[in-house]
Design a protein around this motif. Structure first.
Motif, PDB file in Angstrom:
ATOM      1  N   TYR A  84       0.791  -0.981  -0.039  1.00 23.81           N
ATOM      2  CA  TYR A  84      -0.141  -0.121  -0.205  1.00 23.81           C
ATOM      3  C   TYR A  84       1.010   1.319  -0.065  1.00 23.81           C
ATOM      4  N   PRO A  85       0.479   2.346  -0.183  1.00 25.27           N
ATOM      5  CA  PRO A  85       1.168   3.573  -0.397  1.00 25.27           C
ATOM      6  C   PRO A  85       1.189   4.250   0.833  1.00 25.27           C
ATOM      7  N   SER A  86       2.224   4.815   1.330  1.00 29.49           N
ATOM      8  CA  SER A  86       2.390   5.503   2.604  1.00 29.49           C
ATOM      9  C   SER A  86       1.511   6.566   2.632  1.00 29.49           C
ATOM     10  N   ARG A  87       0.930   7.062   3.807  1.00 30.69           N
ATOM     11  CA  ARG A  87       0.245   8.382   3.762  1.00 30.69           C
ATOM     12  C   ARG A  87       1.091   9.718   3.339  1.00 30.69           C
ATOM     13  N   GLY A  88       2.275   9.690   3.833  1.00 30.63           N
ATOM     14  CA  GLY A  88       2.982  10.802   3.685  1.00 30.63           C
ATOM     15  C   GLY A  88       3.405  11.146   2.085  1.00 30.63           C
ATOM     16  N   ASP A  89       4.398  10.281   1.749  1.00 30.84           N
ATOM     17  CA  ASP A  89       5.026  10.536   0.449  1.00 30.84           C
ATOM     18  C   ASP A  89       4.502   9.810  -0.611  1.00 30.84           C
ATOM     19  N   GLY A  90       3.567   8.581  -0.196  1.00 27.79           N
ATOM     20  CA  GLY A  90       3.021   7.686  -1.262  1.00 27.79           C
ATOM     21  C   GLY A  90       4.151   6.621  -1.676  1.00 27.79           C
ATOM     22  N   ALA A  91       5.211   6.401  -0.622  1.00 23.01           N
ATOM     23  CA  ALA A  91       6.260   5.410  -0.631  1.00 23.01           C
ATOM     24  C   ALA A  91       5.616   4.086  -0.538  1.00 23.01           C
ATOM     25  N   PRO A  92       5.976   3.109  -1.336  1.00 25.63           N
ATOM     26  CA  PRO A  92       5.382   1.936  -1.207  1.00 25.63           C
ATOM     27  C   PRO A  92       5.783   1.008   0.142  1.00 25.63           C
ATOM     28  N   LYS A  93       4.721   0.687   0.838  1.00 29.60           N
ATOM     29  CA  LYS A  93       5.057  -0.156   2.114  1.00 29.60           C
ATOM     30  C   LYS A  93       4.304  -1.607   1.875  1.00 29.60           C
ATOM     31  N   THR A  94       4.445  -2.357   3.086  1.00 32.25           N
ATOM     32  CA  THR A  94       3.734  -3.507   3.033  1.00 32.25           C
ATOM     33  C   THR A  94       3.338  -3.907   4.487  1.00 32.25           C
ATOM     34  N   LYS A  95       2.318  -4.743   4.561  1.00 37.56           N
ATOM     35  CA  LYS A  95       1.728  -5.168   5.843  1.00 37.56           C
ATOM     36  C   LYS A  95       1.653  -6.633   5.775  1.00 37.56           C
ATOM     37  N   LEU A  96       1.171  -7.082   6.871  1.00 33.99           N
ATOM     38  CA  LEU A  96       1.172  -8.610   7.133  1.00 33.99           C
ATOM     39  C   LEU A  96      -0.434  -8.669   7.179  1.00 33.99           C
ATOM     40  N   VAL A  97      -1.176  -9.722   6.468  1.00 32.02           N
ATOM     41  CA  VAL A  97      -2.715  -9.630   6.675  1.00 32.02           C
ATOM     42  C   VAL A  97      -3.145 -11.155   6.589  1.00 32.02           C
ATOM     43  N   GLY A  98      -4.167 -11.471   7.188  1.00 31.37           N
ATOM     44  CA  GLY A  98      -4.827 -12.887   7.218  1.00 31.37           C
ATOM     45  C   GLY A  98      -6.180 -12.872   7.480  1.00 31.37           C
ATOM     46  N   ARG A  99      -6.688 -14.097   7.235  1.00 33.88           N
ATOM     47  CA  ARG A  99      -8.243 -14.161   7.567  1.00 33.88           C
ATOM     48  C   ARG A  99      -8.354 -15.055   8.960  1.00 33.88           C
ATOM     49  N   ILE A 100      -9.110 -14.313   9.803  1.00 37.69           N
ATOM     50  CA  ILE A 100      -9.171 -15.063  10.999  1.00 37.69           C
ATOM     51  C   ILE A 100     -10.326 -16.183  11.095  1.00 37.69           C
ATOM     52  N   ASP A 101      -9.911 -17.296  11.349  1.00 37.66           N
ATOM     53  CA  ASP A 101     -10.729 -18.596  11.319  1.00 37.66           C
ATOM     54  C   ASP A 101     -11.336 -18.902  12.589  1.00 37.66           C
ATOM     55  N   GLN A 102     -10.325 -18.740  13.684  1.00 32.73           N
ATOM     56  CA  GLN A 102     -10.828 -19.306  14.927  1.00 32.73           C
ATOM     57  C   GLN A 102     -10.629 -18.230  16.000  1.00 32.73           C
ATOM     58  N   LEU A 103     -11.244 -17.907  16.933  1.00 28.11           N
ATOM     59  CA  LEU A 103     -11.334 -16.911  17.918  1.00 28.11           C
ATOM     60  C   LEU A 103     -11.657 -17.198  19.198  1.00 28.11           C
ATOM     61  N   ALA A 104     -10.889 -17.256  20.182  1.00 30.85           N
ATOM     62  CA  ALA A 104     -11.377 -17.093  21.487  1.00 30.85           C
ATOM     63  C   ALA A 104     -10.694 -15.974  22.321  1.00 30.85           C
ATOM     64  N   PHE A 105     -11.950 -15.576  23.105  1.00 29.90           N
ATOM     65  CA  PHE A 105     -11.559 -14.443  24.069  1.00 29.90           C
ATOM     66  C   PHE A 105     -10.525 -14.614  25.290  1.00 29.90           C
ATOM     67  N   VAL A 106      -9.717 -13.787  25.492  1.00 33.45           N
ATOM     68  CA  VAL A 106      -8.774 -14.275  26.943  1.00 33.45           C
ATOM     69  C   VAL A 106      -9.133 -13.218  27.881  1.00 33.45           C
ATOM     70  N   ASP A 107      -9.414 -11.955  27.356  1.00 30.10           N
ATOM     71  CA  ASP A 107      -9.905 -10.927  28.418  1.00 30.10           C
ATOM     72  C   ASP A 107     -11.322 -10.713  28.191  1.00 30.10           C
ATOM     73  N   ARG A 108     -12.028 -10.252  29.235  1.00 28.43           N
ATOM     74  CA  ARG A 108     -13.278  -9.548  29.096  1.00 28.43           C
ATOM     75  C   ARG A 108     -12.993  -7.995  29.288  1.00 28.43           C
ATOM     76  N   VAL A 109     -14.101  -7.276  28.651  1.00 31.14           N
ATOM     77  CA  VAL A 109     -13.850  -5.796  28.903  1.00 31.14           C
ATOM     78  C   VAL A 109     -14.867  -5.378  29.836  1.00 31.14           C
ATOM     79  N   GLN A 110     -14.615  -4.555  30.978  1.00 32.53           N
ATOM     80  CA  GLN A 110     -15.425  -4.031  31.946  1.00 32.53           C
ATOM     81  C   GLN A 110     -15.983  -2.794  31.510  1.00 32.53           C
ATOM     82  N   SER A 111     -17.147  -2.344  32.067  1.00 34.44           N
ATOM     83  CA  SER A 111     -17.781  -1.175  31.691  1.00 34.44           C
ATOM     84  C   SER A 111     -16.961  -0.008  31.809  1.00 34.44           C
ATOM     85  N   ASP A 112     -15.970   0.119  32.746  1.00 33.36           N
ATOM     86  CA  ASP A 112     -15.310   1.275  32.872  1.00 33.36           C
ATOM     87  C   ASP A 112     -13.974   1.349  31.652  1.00 33.36           C
ATOM     88  N   GLY A 113     -13.916   0.176  30.897  1.00 36.23           N
ATOM     89  CA  GLY A 113     -13.007   0.176  29.853  1.00 36.23           C
ATOM     90  C   GLY A 113     -11.669  -0.562  30.510  1.00 36.23           C
TER      91      GLY A 113
END
Length: 149
Positions: A84-113
């Motif tokens: 993808y192009p960078s926001r500043g100068d448009g230079a090419p950047k790369t990122k690692l991506v994938g599809r999430i197939d399995q998911l398990a919650f480790v933390d719960r989120v409390q009402s106060d964040g």
């Protein structure tokens, strides 16, 4: 060959919901994955930043439960790099991506964040203990000879 990655991830930004032209919902998670065992001079493990996507109705159902800072145990499939192009100068950047197939919650989120460890599942109800049979004074000779094992 498809690359698969499993482990403990932390959500690094707010979840983004978008839709395909056909109307299929997709959520994208920005995540951090710490790896290795050698810590830097500040005590941190090396970290890889990864974008993961969840498609379909599952994405719509999970969207409100996934928040920045939360830890998840995930299995990512089809892991690859995207350019993808960078926001500043448009230079090419790369990122690692994938599809999430399995998911398990480790933390719960409390009402106060504030984060907390997910509660352990409730134990199954125990059956009432049966009273021990009354001693009859009988020995092994009085036992039934048809034991089922």
């Amino acid at each position: 060959m498809s690359v698969v990655m499993s482990g403990l991830f932390r959500i690094t930004r707010d979840v983004e919901l978008r839709h395909t032209t056909e109307g299929t919902p997709i959520i994208t998670l920005g995540m951090a994955y710490s790896y290795g065992s050698k810590r830097d001079d500040r005590g941190y493990l090396p970290t890889q930043f990864i974008d993961g996507a969840i498609w379909g109705e599952r994405a719509r159902a999970l969207r409100e439960h996934l928040v920045k800072g939360q830890r998840l145990f995930l299995t990512l499939t089809d892991v690859h790099t995207e350019s993808y192009p960078s926001r500043g100068d448009g230079a090419p950047k790369t990122k690692l991506v994938g599809r999430i197939d399995q998911l398990a919650f480790v933390d719960r989120v409390q009402s106060d964040g504030e984060q907390g460890r997910a509660p352990a599942p409730a134990p199954a109800p125990r059956q009432a203990a049966r009273p021990a049979p009354a001693a009859s004074g009988a020995g092994f000779d009085d036992m039934d000879s048809e034991i089922p094992f």
